[in-house]
Design a protein around this motif. Structure first.
Motif, PDB file in Angstrom:
ATOM      1  N   UNK A  17       0.818  -1.209   0.000  1.00 11.02           N
ATOM      2  CA  UNK A  17       0.000   0.000   0.000  1.00 11.02           C
ATOM      3  C   UNK A  17       0.856   1.265   0.000  1.00 11.02           C
ATOM      4  N   UNK A  18       2.164   1.087  -0.151  1.00 11.44           N
ATOM      5  CA  UNK A  18       3.068   2.239  -0.046  1.00 11.44           C
ATOM      6  C   UNK A  18       2.750   3.305  -1.098  1.00 11.44           C
ATOM      7  N   UNK A  19       2.463   2.875  -2.303  1.00 12.29           N
ATOM      8  CA  UNK A  19       2.160   3.825  -3.377  1.00 12.29           C
ATOM      9  C   UNK A  19       0.778   4.443  -3.219  1.00 12.29           C
ATOM     10  N   UNK A  20      -0.009   3.913  -2.296  1.00 13.85           N
ATOM     11  CA  UNK A  20      -1.370   4.404  -2.086  1.00 13.85           C
ATOM     12  C   UNK A  20      -1.498   5.226  -0.803  1.00 13.85           C
ATOM     13  N   UNK A  21      -0.384   5.613  -0.206  1.00 18.07           N
ATOM     14  CA  UNK A  21      -0.432   6.242   1.115  1.00 18.07           C
ATOM     15  C   UNK A  21      -1.181   7.567   1.120  1.00 18.07           C
ATOM     16  N   UNK A  22      -1.235   8.259  -0.009  1.00 14.75           N
ATOM     17  CA  UNK A  22      -1.949   9.530  -0.073  1.00 14.75           C
ATOM     18  C   UNK A  22      -3.313   9.390  -0.759  1.00 14.75           C
TER      19      UNK A  22
END
Length: 235
Positions: free
Chosen positions: A111-116
């Motif tokens: 989910x790192x790329x989805x943090x925002x």
């Protein structure tokens, strides 16, 4: 050790919903809570969490210990991003220097790329992975998990199961309510089986095989035999 004693729970005294459900969760073990629909699993979880009223029960653990709950249906704040959910969790638990661990978990659960991004737009499986991140962040002593694998794809299931095993090795006690009996058979140290809103068995799979007389059966076979026989096993 988290000790659960539910003598009785009912909305109406003449119609008990739960009776004689007594068990404990020890550090470093995974317990499977299983039963048919309507057996009382969800009400048992709600009672442990203090979300029911009027029950005759006692749930004890040390005051300084932390209990994390992961619901079957993820609880999401629509106006918060993934990172803002994490910030809120860290603030609620008064955590310090939590950012590196949060980033590690985001990478672990992909989910790192989805943090925002806003998780209200995620699939249920992605929302569920966020629930695991939030549950883990305060390093809980106990987990209460309701159907953790529902809606997850196979790679995510693998990540979750490895995560639970790592938490078990860390010393966390885990109560996992699940219909996935093959998963419970492989990963649970003990089993608690509910039927007719009471405990009909608690122990290891080997002990369940001995009780049912089905030495060669898997958990599904033994569970079916036990429920059909309605042999009630108490401490």
């Amino acid at each position: 050790m988290l000790d659960v004693k539910i003598d009785q729970f009912s909305y109406n005294k003449n119609e008990p919903i739960l009776e004689n459900i007594h068990f404990n969760i020890k550090p470093g073990e995974i317990i499977g809570l299983i039963g048919q629909n309507g057996a009382g699993k969800s009400t048992t979880i709600k009672t442990i969490l203090g979300l029911t009223k009027g029950s005759e029960h006692l749930v004890t653990f040390k005051q300084e210990e932390v209990l994390s709950y992961i619901p079957e249906r993820p609880i999401i704040y629509e106006e918060l991003t993934v990172w803002e959910h994490i910030e809120l969790c860290a603030s609620a638990h008064q955590l310090t220097e939590w950012e590196p661990e949060a980033n590690r978990l985001l990478k672990l659960f992909r989910l790192y790329e989805k943090s925002q991004s806003y998780p209200k737009d995620f699939s249920k499986g992605m929302q569920q992975k966020l629930m695991f991140i939030l549950a883990y962040l305060p390093s809980p002593d106990y987990y209460i998990i309701d159907e953790p694998l529902m809606g997850l794809d196979p790679p995510s299931i693998k990540v979750i199961l490895e995560f639970l095993q790592a938490e078990k090795q860390r010393g966390a006690g885990i109560l996992m309510c699940t219909h996935a009996l093959d998963t419970a058979e492989k990963h649970c140290d003990r089993l608690i089986i509910l039927a007719d809103k009471t405990t009909i068995f608690q122990g290891t799979l080997q002990e369940l095989k001995e009780v049912t007389g089905n030495a060669d059966g898997d958990l599904l076979d033994c569970f079916t035999d036990l429920v059909q026989s309605k042999d009630v096993i108490y401490d």
